[in-house]
Design a protein around this motif. Structure first.
Motif, PDB file in Angstrom:
ATOM      1  N   GLY A 195       0.463  -1.177   0.201  1.00 51.96           N
ATOM      2  CA  GLY A 195       0.047  -0.603   0.134  1.00 51.96           C
ATOM      3  C   GLY A 195       0.885   1.139   0.141  1.00 51.96           C
ATOM      4  O   GLY A 195       0.592   2.512  -0.819  1.00 51.96           O
ATOM      5  N   LEU A 199       0.920   3.756  -2.944  1.00 49.84           N
ATOM      6  CA  LEU A 199       0.803   5.825  -2.691  1.00 49.84           C
ATOM      7  C   LEU A 199       2.123   6.419  -3.236  1.00 49.84           C
ATOM      8  O   LEU A 199       1.603   7.099  -3.757  1.00 49.84           O
ATOM      9  CB  LEU A 199       0.569   5.391  -1.056  1.00 49.84           C
ATOM     10  N   PRO A 204      -3.665   6.442  -5.371  1.00 53.46           N
ATOM     11  CA  PRO A 204      -4.151   5.816  -4.041  1.00 53.46           C
ATOM     12  C   PRO A 204      -5.125   5.757  -4.059  1.00 53.46           C
ATOM     13  O   PRO A 204      -5.630   4.868  -2.048  1.00 53.46           O
ATOM     14  CB  PRO A 204      -4.772   7.796  -3.498  1.00 53.46           C
ATOM     15  N   ARG A 205      -5.924   5.188  -4.407  1.00 53.36           N
ATOM     16  CA  ARG A 205      -7.859   4.412  -4.630  1.00 53.36           C
ATOM     17  C   ARG A 205      -6.883   3.127  -4.166  1.00 53.36           C
ATOM     18  O   ARG A 205      -7.336   2.424  -3.248  1.00 53.36           O
ATOM     19  CB  ARG A 205      -8.771   4.145  -5.802  1.00 53.36           C
ATOM     20  N   PHE A 208      -5.404   2.937  -0.032  1.00 51.99           N
ATOM     21  CA  PHE A 208      -6.548   3.256   0.385  1.00 51.99           C
ATOM     22  C   PHE A 208      -6.624   1.286   0.657  1.00 51.99           C
ATOM     23  O   PHE A 208      -7.015   1.162   1.904  1.00 51.99           O
ATOM     24  CB  PHE A 208      -7.296   4.045   0.012  1.00 51.99           C
ATOM     25  N   GLN A 209      -7.132   1.005  -0.289  1.00 54.92           N
ATOM     26  CA  GLN A 209      -7.191  -0.156  -0.247  1.00 54.92           C
ATOM     27  C   GLN A 209      -6.635  -1.499   0.696  1.00 54.92           C
ATOM     28  O   GLN A 209      -6.924  -1.895   2.000  1.00 54.92           O
ATOM     29  CB  GLN A 209      -8.110  -0.563  -1.328  1.00 54.92           C
ATOM     30  N   GLY A 212      -5.987  -0.475   4.104  1.00 56.33           N
ATOM     31  CA  GLY A 212      -7.297  -0.544   5.255  1.00 56.33           C
ATOM     32  C   GLY A 212      -7.080  -1.739   5.775  1.00 56.33           C
ATOM     33  O   GLY A 212      -7.490  -3.099   6.263  1.00 56.33           O
ATOM     34  N   LEU A 228      -1.732   6.166   5.777  1.00 53.56           N
ATOM     35  CA  LEU A 228      -3.442   5.967   6.189  1.00 53.56           C
ATOM     36  C   LEU A 228      -3.401   7.296   6.461  1.00 53.56           C
ATOM     37  O   LEU A 228      -4.304   8.578   6.115  1.00 53.56           O
ATOM     38  CB  LEU A 228      -4.706   5.044   6.760  1.00 53.56           C
ATOM     39  N   MET A 231      -1.825  10.371   3.837  1.00 54.63           N
ATOM     40  CA  MET A 231      -2.952  10.051   2.911  1.00 54.63           C
ATOM     41  C   MET A 231      -4.984  11.227   3.691  1.00 54.63           C
ATOM     42  O   MET A 231      -5.248  12.240   2.726  1.00 54.63           O
ATOM     43  CB  MET A 231      -3.537   9.404   2.639  1.00 54.63           C
ATOM     44  N   MET A 232      -5.132  11.120   4.821  1.00 57.88           N
ATOM     45  CA  MET A 232      -6.039  12.032   5.085  1.00 57.88           C
ATOM     46  C   MET A 232      -5.455  13.247   5.691  1.00 57.88           C
ATOM     47  O   MET A 232      -6.302  14.056   5.437  1.00 57.88           O
ATOM     48  CB  MET A 232      -6.204  10.806   6.331  1.00 57.88           C
ATOM     49  N   HIS A 235      -5.451  14.921   2.465  1.00 59.75           N
ATOM     50  CA  HIS A 235      -7.537  15.573   2.111  1.00 59.75           C
ATOM     51  C   HIS A 235      -7.702  16.501   2.927  1.00 59.75           C
ATOM     52  O   HIS A 235      -9.011  16.502   2.987  1.00 59.75           O
ATOM     53  CB  HIS A 235      -7.715  14.588   1.892  1.00 59.75           C
ATOM     54  N   ARG A 244      -5.855   7.293  13.726  1.00 60.42           N
ATOM     55  CA  ARG A 244      -4.786   6.656  13.116  1.00 60.42           C
ATOM     56  C   ARG A 244      -3.371   7.049  14.053  1.00 60.42           C
ATOM     57  O   ARG A 244      -2.330   5.705  13.856  1.00 60.42           O
ATOM     58  CB  ARG A 244      -4.707   6.394  11.645  1.00 60.42           C
TER      59      ARG A 244
END
Length: 447
Positions: A195, A199, A204-205, A208-209, A212, A228, A231-232, A235, A244
Motif C-alpha cells: 500500500g 501511494l 491512492p485508491r 487506500f484499499q 485498510g 493512511l 493520505m488523510m 485531504h 490513525r
C-alpha cells in the motif's frame, strides 16, 4: 526381548519403534527446553555421543536462547555424523547470519543448496537476504526470483519486491507485490508495504484499499496507520488522521514519524501547545533527523517564536544543506528577528530552487517589504510565468500573487512601456485570504 529393543533404538537417527526422537521433538515444540536438554543428554550418554537428532535439537534450543556459538558446535557435530544432510548446514548458516557474518552464511547456504535434492525456497530466500546485507542487490534479485519460482510464497514475493525497490525498479516491485497478493494470502506487513508503494506510485485508491486491509487484519500495524494518516492529512481530514496516528503511537510509542505527523496535524487544528509537545518529542527521539527539526521550526514560526525557530531550522539546514524550503524558512525567521542576513538566506533559497513559485513569491514579498519595488515586480512576474506553466496552479499562491501586484501598483511600481502584463493563471481566488494579506501588508509569513 531386551536384545530386540536395543537393536531398534540403536538407529540413533530414525523414528522407528522404540526411538525417543518424537519425545525430543514434542518437548522442543512445546517449549519444555529444560526437559528437552535433559533427555538429549541422556540419549547422548546412551549412544556414546553419536545421537544426531539429540545434537540437532540441543543446537536449536541453544540458538533460541541466543547462545549461537554453542549452537554452532552442536550443528557441526550433526554434520560430522552425517555430512550429506543439508538441514544442519542450513541451521549453521542461520546462526552465522544472526551473528552478522553474512559472507560465511552465504557460503554455508550455497553448500546446503548443493546438498539439497530439490529446489528449496527457504535456502533461496536466505541467499537473497544475505545478498541484501552484503550489498549485492542484483544477485539478491536473482535468488529472490528463484525463491518465487520454487514456491517460496509470501516471503519470497515480498523479498523480491523489496530488492527491486532498492534497485529503483518501482514498476517491477509493484508487479512483484501484485503477484504475491494475487497468489497468496498475505499478512499485514506485506499489505502495508504494498500500500505504501502504491501511494508513492500515485495510485491512492489502490493504496487506500491495501492499507485498510492491513489494518483490518492487524489494527496495530503502525506502518499502515502512518500511511493512511498521511493520505488523510493531504485531504484535510484532520480528525481521521489524528485517530490513525494515535493508533500508530499505541502500537509503536517511539515512532518518530508518528509524533511528527501528529504534531503537524495538531498544528493545523491550532492546538499549539500539544503540537509543540509532539514535535519536540520527535526531535528529542531523533536528534539527527532533519525532517523533525524542520517541522519543529515551522511550528515555532507559527507560534511567533522566531529565535527558537531559527535554531531548529539551522539544525535542519546543517543536516540537509540543499533543502530550499528550510533555507527559505530561515530567511523568514531572520527577517522577523530584523537580522541583516535574511536577504542572503532568501537568495540562497532562490538559487537552490529557481523554478519553485512559492520561493519566488516569498522572495518578491521580501523585496517589497525592503522597499526594492523593481526587484519585487520582476520576481512577481517570474512567479506568474511559473504558475502559468502548471496545469493546476495553487489557488493560494495565485491569490497572494494578485495581492502583491495590486500593492505594487498602488505603490507606483508599473511595468516598462510596451511590456506585456504578467499572465495571471485562472484559479479560484480566496477573497478572504486576499483581504488578510492586504491587512498584513506582506508580513514575513507567506509560507
Amino acid at each position: 526381548m531386551k536384545k530386540r529393543r536395543f537393536s531398534l533404538e540403536s538407529n540413533a537417527d530414525g523414528f522407528n519403534t522404540g526411538s525417543r526422537n518424537w519425545l525430543l521433538h514434542a518437548r522442543y515444540v512445546r517449549g519444555e527446553h529444560s526437559l528437552c536438554l535433559d533427555l538429549a543428554d541422556e540419549l547422548q550418554k546412551q549412544y556414546d555421543n553419536k545421537h544426531r537428532y539429540a545434537h540437532y535439537i540441543k543446537g536449536s534450543v541453544l540458538a533460541d536462547a541466543g547462545r549461537l556459538q554453542e549452537a554452532l558446535e552442536r550443528y557441526h557435530s550433526c554434520i560430522r555424523l552425517h555430512p550429506q544432510d543439508p538441514e544442519p548446514l542450513k541451521q549453521v548458516a542461520k546462526c552465522l547470519s544472526r551473528q552478522h557474518r553474512f559472507q560465511l552464511s552465504l557460503e554455508a547456504y550455497l553448500e546446503a543448496d548443493k546438498l539439497s535434492k530439490h529446489p528449496d525456497p527457504d535456502i533461496y530466500c536466505a541467499l537473497a537476504e544475505c545478498s541484501w546485507n552484503l550489498g549485492e542487490l542484483e544477485n539478491g534479485v536473482e535468488w529472490a526470483r528463484s525463491a518465487v519460482q520454487a514456491g517460496g510464497g509470501e516471503r519470497a514475493g515480498a523479498l523480491l519486491a523489496k530488492l527491486l525497490l532498492a534497485c529503483d525498479d518501482v514498476q517491477g516491485a509493484l508487479v512483484a507485490y501484485d503477484q504475491a497478493l494475487t497468489t497468496h494470502a498475505c499478512g499485514a506487513d506485506t499489505l502495508a508495504a504494498a500500500g505504501a508503494l502504491r501511494l508513492r506510485a500515485g495510485d491512492p485508491r489502490r493504496a487506500f484499499q491495501l492499507l485498510g486491509a492491513a489494518l483490518a487484519q492487524q489494527p496495530t500495524q503502525h506502518a499502515a496507520a502512518l500511511a493512511l494518516a498521511a493520505m488523510m492529512l493531504q485531504h484535510k481530514d484532520l480528525d481521521a488522521a489524528l485517530s490513525r496516528l494515535k493508533a500508530a503511537l499505541t502500537a509503536h510509542p517511539t515512532c518518530v514519524a508518528a509524533h511528527a505527523n501528529l504534531g503537524m496535524a495538531l498544528l493545523a487544528k491550532k492546538k499549539y501547545i500539544a503540537a509543540l509537545t509532539c514535535l519536540q518529542r520527535a526531535s528529542w527521539a531523533a536528534p539527527l533527523s532533519a525532517r523533525a527539526a524542520h517541522d519543529l521550526g515551522v511550528a515555532l514560526l507559527v507560534c511567533k517564536r522566531p529565535a527558537s525557530a531559527f535554531c531548529r531550522l539551522a539544525t535542519a539546514a546543517a543536516l540537509q544543506p540543499f533543502q530550499p524550503d528550510t533555507v527559505l524558512l530561515i530567511g523568514i525567521a531572520l527577517e522577523r528577528l530584523e537580522d541583516s542576513r535574511a536577504d542572503a538566506a532568501f537568495s540562497r533559497a532562490l538559487a537552490l530552487a529557481t523554478d519553485d513559485p512559492l520561493i519566488r513569491l516569498n522572495v518578491a514579498g521580501r523585496h517589497a517589504r525592503a522597499g526594492r519595488l523593481a526587484e519585487a515586480l520582476q520576481e512577481a512576474e517570474a512567479t506568474a510565468e511559473l504558475l502559468q506553466k502548471e496545469e493546476k496552479p495553487d489557488a493560494q499562491l495565485t491569490s497572494s500573487l494578485v495581492s502583491l501586484l495590486e500593492l505594487l501598483s498602488e505603490a507606483g511600481q508599473s511595468r516598462e512601456p510596451g511590456r506585456a502584463p504578467p499572465a495571471i493563471p485562472d484559479a479560484e481566488v480566496d477573497l478572504p485570504a486576499v483581504e488578510a494579506v492586504k491587512e498584513d501588508q506582506f508580513e514575513a509569513d507567506e509560507v
